[in-house]
Write a protein that holds these residues in place. Structure first.
Motif, PDB file in Angstrom:
ATOM      1  N   PRO A  53      10.029 -38.250  -3.298  1.00  0.00           N
ATOM      2  CA  PRO A  53       9.229 -38.229  -4.678  1.00  0.00           C
ATOM      3  C   PRO A  53       8.151 -39.107  -4.839  1.00  0.00           C
ATOM      4  CG  PRO A  53      11.493 -38.993  -4.663  1.00  0.00           C
ATOM      5  CD  PRO A  53      11.340 -38.667  -3.350  1.00  0.00           C
ATOM      6  N   THR A  54       6.876 -38.615  -5.018  1.00  0.00           N
ATOM      7  CA  THR A  54       5.877 -39.388  -4.864  1.00  0.00           C
ATOM      8  C   THR A  54       6.033 -40.376  -5.901  1.00  0.00           C
ATOM      9  OG1 THR A  54       4.624 -37.345  -4.186  1.00  0.00           O
ATOM     10  CG2 THR A  54       3.278 -39.307  -4.986  1.00  0.00           C
ATOM     11  N   HIS A  55       6.451 -40.037  -7.301  1.00  0.00           N
ATOM     12  CA  HIS A  55       6.208 -41.172  -8.302  1.00  0.00           C
ATOM     13  C   HIS A  55       7.282 -42.488  -8.019  1.00  0.00           C
ATOM     14  CE1 HIS A  55       3.774 -38.979 -11.283  1.00  0.00           C
ATOM     15  NE2 HIS A  55       4.396 -37.986 -10.874  1.00  0.00           N
ATOM     16  N   HIS A  56       8.274 -42.165  -6.962  1.00  0.00           N
ATOM     17  CA  HIS A  56       9.200 -43.087  -6.785  1.00  0.00           C
ATOM     18  C   HIS A  56       8.705 -43.981  -5.426  1.00  0.00           C
ATOM     19  CE1 HIS A  56      12.156 -42.019  -9.673  1.00  0.00           C
ATOM     20  NE2 HIS A  56      11.991 -40.778  -9.346  1.00  0.00           N
ATOM     21  N   ILE A  57       7.361 -43.722  -4.888  1.00  0.00           N
ATOM     22  CA  ILE A  57       7.001 -44.460  -3.764  1.00  0.00           C
ATOM     23  C   ILE A  57       5.845 -45.227  -4.229  1.00  0.00           C
ATOM     24  CG2 ILE A  57       6.110 -44.250  -1.470  1.00  0.00           C
ATOM     25  CD1 ILE A  57       8.811 -42.991  -1.643  1.00  0.00           C
ATOM     26  N   PRO A  58       5.844 -46.533  -3.876  1.00  0.00           N
ATOM     27  CA  PRO A  58       4.717 -47.445  -4.315  1.00  0.00           C
ATOM     28  C   PRO A  58       3.393 -46.903  -4.015  1.00  0.00           C
ATOM     29  CG  PRO A  58       6.511 -48.681  -3.311  1.00  0.00           C
ATOM     30  CD  PRO A  58       6.908 -47.235  -3.334  1.00  0.00           C
ATOM     31  N   ALA A  59       2.291 -47.027  -4.805  1.00  0.00           N
ATOM     32  CA  ALA A  59       1.006 -46.599  -4.330  1.00  0.00           C
ATOM     33  C   ALA A  59       0.558 -47.479  -3.032  1.00  0.00           C
ATOM     34  CB  ALA A  59       0.067 -46.977  -5.427  1.00  0.00           C
ATOM     35  N   GLY A  60       0.032 -46.840  -1.977  1.00  0.00           N
ATOM     36  CA  GLY A  60      -0.399 -47.452  -0.736  1.00  0.00           C
ATOM     37  C   GLY A  60       0.456 -47.074   0.439  1.00  0.00           C
ATOM     38  N   LYS A  61       1.840 -46.703  -0.272  1.00  0.00           N
ATOM     39  CA  LYS A  61       2.727 -46.283   0.647  1.00  0.00           C
ATOM     40  C   LYS A  61       3.032 -44.704   0.897  1.00  0.00           C
ATOM     41  CE  LYS A  61       4.808 -50.809   1.250  1.00  0.00           C
ATOM     42  NZ  LYS A  61       5.848 -51.636   1.236  1.00  0.00           N
ATOM     43  N   ARG A  62       2.003 -44.192   0.043  1.00  0.00           N
ATOM     44  CA  ARG A  62       2.220 -42.566   0.118  1.00  0.00           C
ATOM     45  C   ARG A  62       1.380 -41.952   1.134  1.00  0.00           C
ATOM     46  NH1 ARG A  62       0.840 -42.922  -6.468  1.00  0.00           N
ATOM     47  NH2 ARG A  62       2.726 -43.870  -6.991  1.00  0.00           N
ATOM     48  N   TRP A  63       1.806 -41.172   1.841  1.00  0.00           N
ATOM     49  CA  TRP A  63       1.361 -40.577   3.092  1.00  0.00           C
ATOM     50  C   TRP A  63       1.399 -38.852   3.012  1.00  0.00           C
ATOM     51  CZ3 TRP A  63      -1.598 -43.389   6.413  1.00  0.00           C
ATOM     52  CH2 TRP A  63      -1.205 -44.856   6.227  1.00  0.00           C
ATOM     53  N   ARG A  64       0.384 -38.315   3.494  1.00  0.00           N
ATOM     54  CA  ARG A  64       0.335 -36.992   3.545  1.00  0.00           C
ATOM     55  C   ARG A  64      -0.178 -36.801   5.123  1.00  0.00           C
ATOM     56  NH1 ARG A  64      -3.513 -32.836   3.237  1.00  0.00           N
ATOM     57  NH2 ARG A  64      -5.363 -34.396   2.851  1.00  0.00           N
ATOM     58  N   VAL A  65       0.639 -35.659   5.641  1.00  0.00           N
ATOM     59  CA  VAL A  65       0.051 -35.340   6.899  1.00  0.00           C
ATOM     60  C   VAL A  65      -0.775 -33.942   7.060  1.00  0.00           C
ATOM     61  CG1 VAL A  65       1.285 -34.738   9.381  1.00  0.00           C
ATOM     62  CG2 VAL A  65       2.305 -36.308   8.020  1.00  0.00           C
ATOM     63  N   ALA A  66      -1.816 -34.150   7.447  1.00  0.00           N
ATOM     64  CA  ALA A  66      -2.816 -32.951   7.293  1.00  0.00           C
ATOM     65  C   ALA A  66      -2.529 -31.999   8.268  1.00  0.00           C
ATOM     66  CB  ALA A  66      -4.214 -33.632   7.466  1.00  0.00           C
ATOM     67  N   GLY A  67      -3.117 -30.879   7.897  1.00  0.00           N
ATOM     68  CA  GLY A  67      -3.047 -29.809   9.116  1.00  0.00           C
ATOM     69  C   GLY A  67      -2.870 -29.936  10.615  1.00  0.00           C
ATOM     70  N   ASP A  68      -3.775 -30.925  10.786  1.00  0.00           N
ATOM     71  CA  ASP A  68      -4.085 -31.353  12.177  1.00  0.00           C
ATOM     72  C   ASP A  68      -3.404 -32.290  12.826  1.00  0.00           C
ATOM     73  OD1 ASP A  68      -5.332 -33.563  10.869  1.00  0.00           O
ATOM     74  OD2 ASP A  68      -7.263 -33.298  11.926  1.00  0.00           O
TER      75      ASP A  68
END
Ligand SMILES: [Zn+2]
Length: 114
Positions: A53-68
Protein backbone atom coordinates in the motif's frame (compact mmCIF):
# COMPACT_ATOMS: atom_id res chain seq x y z
CA UNK A 1 29.91 -10.86 -33.36
CA UNK A 2 33.64 -10.28 -33.58
CA UNK A 3 36.46 -12.16 -31.92
CA UNK A 4 37.08 -9.15 -29.72
CA UNK A 5 33.54 -9.11 -28.38
CA UNK A 6 33.77 -12.81 -27.66
CA UNK A 7 36.89 -12.20 -25.61
CA UNK A 8 35.17 -9.43 -23.68
CA UNK A 9 32.26 -11.68 -22.83
CA UNK A 10 34.68 -14.43 -21.79
CA UNK A 11 36.14 -12.07 -19.23
CA UNK A 12 32.79 -11.62 -17.56
CA UNK A 13 33.26 -13.87 -14.56
CA UNK A 14 30.37 -12.44 -12.59
CA UNK A 15 26.81 -13.41 -13.48
CA UNK A 16 24.90 -10.34 -14.58
CA UNK A 17 21.30 -10.18 -13.40
CA UNK A 18 18.75 -10.07 -16.16
CA UNK A 19 16.26 -7.21 -15.61
CA UNK A 20 13.64 -9.01 -17.67
CA UNK A 21 13.75 -12.11 -15.52
CA UNK A 22 10.69 -12.31 -13.34
CA UNK A 23 11.61 -15.55 -11.61
CA UNK A 24 13.65 -13.71 -9.04
CA UNK A 25 16.44 -14.81 -6.79
CA UNK A 26 17.23 -15.00 -3.11
CA UNK A 27 18.97 -12.37 -1.03
CA UNK A 28 22.52 -13.46 -0.26
CA UNK A 29 22.36 -11.85 3.17
CA UNK A 30 19.14 -13.40 4.50
CA UNK A 31 17.96 -15.97 1.92
CA UNK A 32 14.65 -14.18 1.41
CA UNK A 33 13.01 -14.10 -2.02
CA UNK A 34 13.52 -11.00 -4.15
CA UNK A 35 14.28 -10.06 -7.71
CA UNK A 36 17.04 -7.95 -9.23
CA UNK A 37 16.07 -4.82 -11.08
CA UNK A 38 18.23 -2.09 -12.55
CA UNK A 39 17.37 1.46 -11.58
CA UNK A 40 17.25 4.38 -13.98
CA UNK A 41 20.64 5.39 -12.54
CA UNK A 42 22.15 2.06 -13.59
CA UNK A 43 22.45 0.54 -10.13
CA UNK A 44 21.07 -2.88 -9.27
CA UNK A 45 18.65 -3.36 -6.43
CA UNK A 46 16.69 -6.23 -4.94
CA UNK A 47 12.95 -5.66 -5.19
CA UNK A 48 10.66 -7.30 -2.69
CA UNK A 49 7.98 -9.54 -4.23
CA UNK A 50 4.41 -8.32 -4.23
CA UNK A 51 2.64 -4.98 -4.11
CA UNK A 52 2.40 -2.77 -1.03
CA UNK A 53 0.00 0.00 0.00
CA UNK A 54 1.63 3.17 -1.28
CA UNK A 55 0.29 5.40 1.50
CA UNK A 56 2.02 3.26 4.14
CA UNK A 57 5.40 3.33 2.45
CA UNK A 58 7.60 6.36 3.19
CA UNK A 59 8.31 8.74 0.31
CA UNK A 60 11.54 7.79 -1.40
CA UNK A 61 11.02 4.09 -0.67
CA UNK A 62 8.20 3.65 -3.16
CA UNK A 63 9.20 1.92 -6.36
CA UNK A 64 7.59 0.90 -9.58
CA UNK A 65 8.95 -1.69 -11.97
CA UNK A 66 8.52 -0.48 -15.54
CA UNK A 67 7.57 -2.74 -18.41
CA UNK A 68 11.21 -3.20 -19.38
CA UNK A 69 12.15 -4.27 -15.85
CA UNK A 70 13.65 -0.94 -14.80
CA UNK A 71 13.02 0.02 -11.17
CA UNK A 72 11.77 3.61 -10.91
CA UNK A 73 11.72 5.46 -7.60
CA UNK A 74 8.40 7.24 -7.20
CA UNK A 75 9.64 9.79 -4.68
CA UNK A 76 6.72 11.37 -2.79
CA UNK A 77 4.21 10.74 -5.57
CA UNK A 78 1.31 8.33 -5.23
CA UNK A 79 0.41 7.32 -8.77
CA UNK A 80 -1.48 4.22 -7.67
CA UNK A 81 -2.72 2.45 -4.53
CA UNK A 82 0.15 0.01 -4.53
CA UNK A 83 3.86 0.16 -5.13
CA UNK A 84 6.93 -2.02 -4.89
CA UNK A 85 9.57 -1.79 -2.21
CA UNK A 86 13.27 -2.55 -2.06
CA UNK A 87 14.27 -5.71 -0.27
CA UNK A 88 17.15 -3.72 1.23
CA UNK A 89 14.62 -1.77 3.33
CA UNK A 90 13.20 -4.92 4.93
CA UNK A 91 16.19 -7.30 4.87
CA UNK A 92 16.64 -8.76 8.39
CA UNK A 93 20.40 -8.75 7.84
CA UNK A 94 20.16 -4.96 7.96
CA UNK A 95 19.00 -2.63 10.75
CA UNK A 96 15.25 -2.55 11.35
CA UNK A 97 13.44 0.20 9.41
CA UNK A 98 12.35 2.93 11.81
CA UNK A 99 10.22 5.08 9.51
CA UNK A 100 7.35 2.76 8.59
CA UNK A 101 5.26 0.28 10.54
CA UNK A 102 4.57 -1.66 7.35
CA UNK A 103 8.27 -1.98 6.55
CA UNK A 104 9.03 -2.87 10.17
CA UNK A 105 6.34 -5.58 10.19
CA UNK A 106 7.77 -7.04 7.01
CA UNK A 107 11.31 -6.85 8.42
CA UNK A 108 10.11 -8.74 11.53
CA UNK A 109 8.36 -11.35 9.39
CA UNK A 110 11.56 -11.93 7.43
CA UNK A 111 13.58 -12.07 10.65
CA UNK A 112 11.27 -14.78 12.02
CA UNK A 113 11.51 -16.79 8.82
CA UNK A 114 15.28 -16.71 8.52
ZN1 LIG B 1 17.87 -9.98 2.66
Amino acid sequence: MTVDSLRVSDRTDRPVPNPRTTGGTTCQACGGPASWHRTVRGRWMLVEPGDWPTHHIPAGKRWRVAGDGTAVNLGPSVPSDTCRISHFDVCPARPAPADSSVLLALWRRHADAS
